[in-house]
Design an enzyme around this catalytic site. Structure first.
Site, short mmCIF file in Angstrom:
data_model
loop_
_atom_site.label_atom_id
_atom_site.label_comp_id
_atom_site.label_asym_id
_atom_site.label_seq_id
_atom_site.Cartn_x
_atom_site.Cartn_y
_atom_site.Cartn_z
N HIS A 187 -6.13 -6.13 -2.35
CA HIS A 187 -5.10 -5.23 -1.84
C HIS A 187 -4.06 -5.97 -1.00
O HIS A 187 -4.39 -6.59 0.02
CB HIS A 187 -5.76 -4.13 -1.02
CG HIS A 187 -4.92 -2.92 -0.80
ND1 HIS A 187 -4.48 -2.12 -1.83
CD2 HIS A 187 -4.43 -2.36 0.33
CE1 HIS A 187 -3.77 -1.11 -1.34
NE2 HIS A 187 -3.71 -1.24 -0.03
N SER A 189 0.84 -1.18 0.00
CA SER A 189 0.00 0.00 0.00
C SER A 189 0.90 1.26 0.00
O SER A 189 1.85 1.33 -0.77
CB SER A 189 -0.95 -0.04 1.20
OG SER A 189 -2.03 0.82 1.03
N ASP A 242 -8.25 -4.92 -6.90
CA ASP A 242 -7.87 -3.90 -5.93
C ASP A 242 -8.03 -2.53 -6.57
O ASP A 242 -7.34 -2.21 -7.55
CB ASP A 242 -6.41 -4.12 -5.51
CG ASP A 242 -5.90 -3.00 -4.61
OD1 ASP A 242 -6.73 -2.27 -4.03
OD2 ASP A 242 -4.66 -2.86 -4.52
#
Length: 417
Positions: free
Chosen positions: A375, A185, A350
């Protein structure tokens, strides 16, 4: 399969709903769920950190300059790191550096998922570094505006450089040992940027679900969510998902949200709402909107409402936020960063993958897109129910590391640094 995938898709969709009045929590809430998922998965596989564990990770603290860009400012803070040396072959072995993002880091950051799962194959030392202003790595003075000006990705990267040098001395690591960064991320973006800005210190990076392009109006988020909702391969509609999670739709009070975000009391574990909102206001944007007719959620606020939070909480104007987003892309290069020896890993379900690098830009900047992947899915511990595409993706990551470390070994033999 559908139920297990819903465990990953569910938070993705709930994140869209959380965006009603708390846009700063989007990326961060999903990261928290991933951390919790890793913890529960590891327990199910018998990877306990209790008294029966084979080896316990070590915790340490580094003294870091609050403002490393100002030589006259000698103020400092303590930054937490974790170490897993149970597979390390010694000072010439590789170093896998797991970068923290918008939340606290615990011992699981060096014990579960990758890079910990990849360490035994190469005898790597695994280190994780908590991000400044998150978890227990909060400078004196807390989260007041006067302090938050020292919270940025650029300063976080300066911490990586300082930590890399200090830890090399502390553990007597050879100057020829390759350091490979990992992150997911926002931390995945940091991993890519660490290689981009400091290639002489970071040999390579694996950037999972890394949104390297800052964007003010992130309407594309719900475009991906809409497509995912129509796919039976990942669990079907929002109602299959919420039912499987046993949760109902959420609602937030705007006034309550603003009051919580104005609180300067540090959150010593879990997530950092105020800090991450500040970073979206001063660097990234990432404000999810739903004004496109195809958007599956009709109640998301328009962009001006999202930007009002920056004004209400920090006194930052919409214009300053827009300028900050443009400056971030100019500094890092957006989706064309130009870094080599970086592997960008994404999942096609995602929403954040549309802000990452999904097409190789050269022979040394590789990409991997995992079908039905969500994700940071590649970072989770392996499970018997993992899909064939995820298993193949992890094999590709392993092979890329094998190629990089072979190059590093050849350089060591030749005596090159």
């Amino acid at each position: 399969m559908a139920v297990w995938l819903a465990q990953w898709l569910g938070p993705l969709l709930l994140v869209s709903l959380w965006g009603l009045l708390a846009p700063a929590s989007l990326l961060r809430r999903l990261g928290e769920h991933i951390q919790q998922f890793q913890e529960s998965s590891a327990q199910g596989l018998g990877l306990s950190l209790g008294p029966g564990a084979a080896a316990l990770p070590k915790v340490g603290w580094l003294e870091q300059l609050l403002d490393p860009f100002n030589v006259s400012d000698r103020r400092s803070f303590l930054q937490r790191y974790w170490v897993n040396d149970q597979h390390w072959v010694g000072q010439d072995g590789p170093i896998f550096l797991h970068l923290g993002g918008e939340g606290s880091l615990g011992p699981g950051s060096v014990m579960r998922g990758h890079p910990a799962a990849l360490a035994p194959a190469w005898g790597a030392l695994v280190i994780s570094l908590e991000h400044r202003f998150y978890g227990l790595s909060i400078p004196a003075g807390g989260l007041e505006m006067a302090q938050l000006r020292f919270l940025s990705s650029r300063l976080a990267l300066a911490d990586v450089v300082s930590a890399r040098l200090a830890l090399s001395r502390l553990f007597n690591i050879s100057s020829s040992s390759p350091w490979i960064c990992f992150g997911g991320s926002y931390a995945g973006s940091l991993a890519a940027w660490a290689r981009l800005k400091f290639p002489h210190l970071i040999f390579a990076s694996v950037a999972s679900s890394a949104p390297v392009r800052a964007v003010l109006d992130f309407s594309e988020y719900n475009d991906v969510v809409s497509r995912s909702l129509m796919s039976t391969a990942i669990g079907g509609s929002l109602e299959i998902v919420l039912h499987s999670l046993g949760q109902k739709c959420l609602s937030f009070s705007r006034a309550e949200t603003v009051a919580q975000l104005r609180s300067t009391e540090p959150q010593l574990s879990g997530v950092g709402d105020r800090q991450w909102l500040y970073q979206t206001c001063t660097e990234f944007g990432f404000y999810v909107t739903c004004e496109n007719p195809r958007c599956p959620f009709s109640q998301l606020p328009a962009l001006p409402s999202q930007l009002d939070l920056c004004e209400q909480v920090f006194g930052l104007s919409a214009l300053s936020v827009a300028q900050a987003v443009a400056q971030t892309n100019s500094y890092y290069g957006g989706q064309t960063p130009g870094a080599n020896k970086v592997l960008f890993v994404n999942g096609d379900t995602d929403p954040w993958h549309v802000l990452s690098v999904t097409q190789a830009l050269g022979s040394s900047e590789s990409t991997l897109l995992i079908r039905t992947g969500s994700h940071c899915l590649d970072m989770a511990p392996e499970r018997p129910s993992d899909s064939p595409s995820l298993r193949l993706g992890r094999q590709n990551i392993f092979q890329q590391l094998q190629t990089w470390l072979k190059l590093a070994k050849e350089s060591q033999i030749k005596g090159e640094v």
